[in-house]
Design an enzyme around this catalytic site. Structure first.
Site, short mmCIF file in Angstrom:
data_model
loop_
_atom_site.label_atom_id
_atom_site.label_comp_id
_atom_site.label_asym_id
_atom_site.label_seq_id
_atom_site.Cartn_x
_atom_site.Cartn_y
_atom_site.Cartn_z
N PHE A 63 75.56 29.16 -18.33
CA PHE A 63 76.06 28.04 -19.39
C PHE A 63 76.69 28.90 -20.40
CE2 PHE A 63 75.05 24.95 -23.08
CZ PHE A 63 75.77 24.09 -22.49
N LYS B 216 63.61 16.37 -22.45
CA LYS B 216 64.14 15.46 -21.35
C LYS B 216 63.99 16.47 -20.21
CE LYS B 216 67.72 18.30 -20.98
NZ LYS B 216 68.39 19.25 -19.74
N THR C 153 70.09 14.42 -16.16
CA THR C 153 69.16 15.61 -15.56
C THR C 153 68.10 15.10 -14.56
OG1 THR C 153 68.07 15.71 -17.42
CG2 THR C 153 69.81 17.30 -17.22
N ASN D 59 65.56 21.64 -13.60
CA ASN D 59 64.43 21.03 -14.06
C ASN D 59 63.93 19.96 -12.79
OD1 ASN D 59 63.30 22.21 -16.74
ND2 ASN D 59 65.67 21.72 -16.82
#
Length: 301
Positions: A10, A167, A224, A232
């Site tokens: 990232f 999340k 996601t 995840n």
């Protein structure tokens, strides 16, 4: 000039998109990183001196140790926190950790629905920039937005961080359902009720519901909870299918139990987060966790 700390996927992606927009960009790593085209590599934090903004892109659980070790060496300038997670030891948000380590530093948060691989390729992405400082926020928004990276501004730092952190936990849960073959209806239900948990917890900590309805909450959740590009979701899917855990940092693992502790402290029920934490900690099987969720008392939505 834009400084980026952390040469993982990232951090490298953010550095790449900033450099592609024609900005001088310096990417710092503990070992000499192999930077994207147009990005300067550095192993000395002094190379970030003069940056309009310094993006801290290390895992959420590493923010505290990194700032404890290197905070005094950071050049002046706004610090933009890019990790999504609640600290598993102190149960603090990323801005709370940074404010304690660097009390005089201006802080902001960059979060929202963006996969590193897509950002690095220059695919269009919209993220949330959260900053409580009414003067600094717009400056950072313009300094960091590019033709391919559109930033929306909010002053709700708490809501934006909790959306990005929780999340991840919900995405693990959706992956568990996918891996176990429990169906798309179950995944939609868990995602929707997980969103309700995110919103309740954010409100209890001073965040705003409308923030969770934006990019840093609903947007990130939608991204996601159904893609293997999400670490995840991929972890949950592997566990649900009885496969070994994938390698690499998965932010939602540490955040699951930390979120439950935050909920307990603020009187907020988080049954989905608790179920995911129980499965991750091997306190319950997936079948037992699902049975417990389905056996909860009926209620209004």
């Amino acid at each position: 000039m834009i400084g980026v700390i952390g040469a993982g996927a990232f951090g490298s992606a953010l550095a790449a998109v900033e450099a592609a927009a024609g900005r001088k960009t310096v990417l710092w790593g503990r070992r000499p990183p192999e930077p994207p085209p147009g990005v300067e590599a550095a192993t000395d934090l002094g190379a970030l001196a003069g940056a309009e903004a310094i993006l801290l892109v290390v895992p959420a659980q590493a923010t505290g140790p990194f700032l404890a070790r290197h905070g005094a060496d950071l050049p002046p300038g706004p610090l933009v926190l890019c990790a999504k997670g609640v600290d598993a030891r102190s149960f603090r948000l990323q801005t709370e950790i940074a404010a304690a380590a660097l009390p005089d530093r201006s802080l902001a948060v960059l979060t929202g629905p963006g996969f590193a691989a897509e950002i690095a390729r220059g695919l269009p992405t919209a993220l949330t920039l959260a900053c409580a400082d009414a003067q600094l926020g717009p400056r950072l928004q313009h300094a960091l937005s590019t033709p391919r990276l559109r930033l929306y501004l909010t002053d709700d730092v708490v809501g934006a961080q909790l959306g990005g952190a929780i999340k991840n936990v919900v995405a693990i849960g959706c992956g568990l359902i996918e891996g176990a073959g429990l169906g798309q209806s179950a995944r939609a239900a868990l995602m929707t009720r997980g969103f309700a948990e995110m919103t309740r917890l954010a409100a209890a900590l001073g965040g705003r519901a409308e923030t969770l309805a934006g990019l840093s909450g609903l947007g990130d959740l939608a991204l996601t909870c159904g893609s293997t590009l999400s670490r995840n979701f991929a972890l949950g899917r592997a566990l649900g299918a009885g496969l070994p855990r994938p390698e690499g940092t998965v932010e939602g693992v540490a955040t699951a139990r930390a979120a439950c502790e935050l909920g307990a402290r603020h009187g907020v029920e988080l049954p989905i987060a608790a179920a995911v934490a129980d499965v991750l900690d091997r306190r319950a099987t997936l079948a037992e966790a699902m049975e417990a969720l389905l056996a909860r008392p009926l209620k209004e939505e």
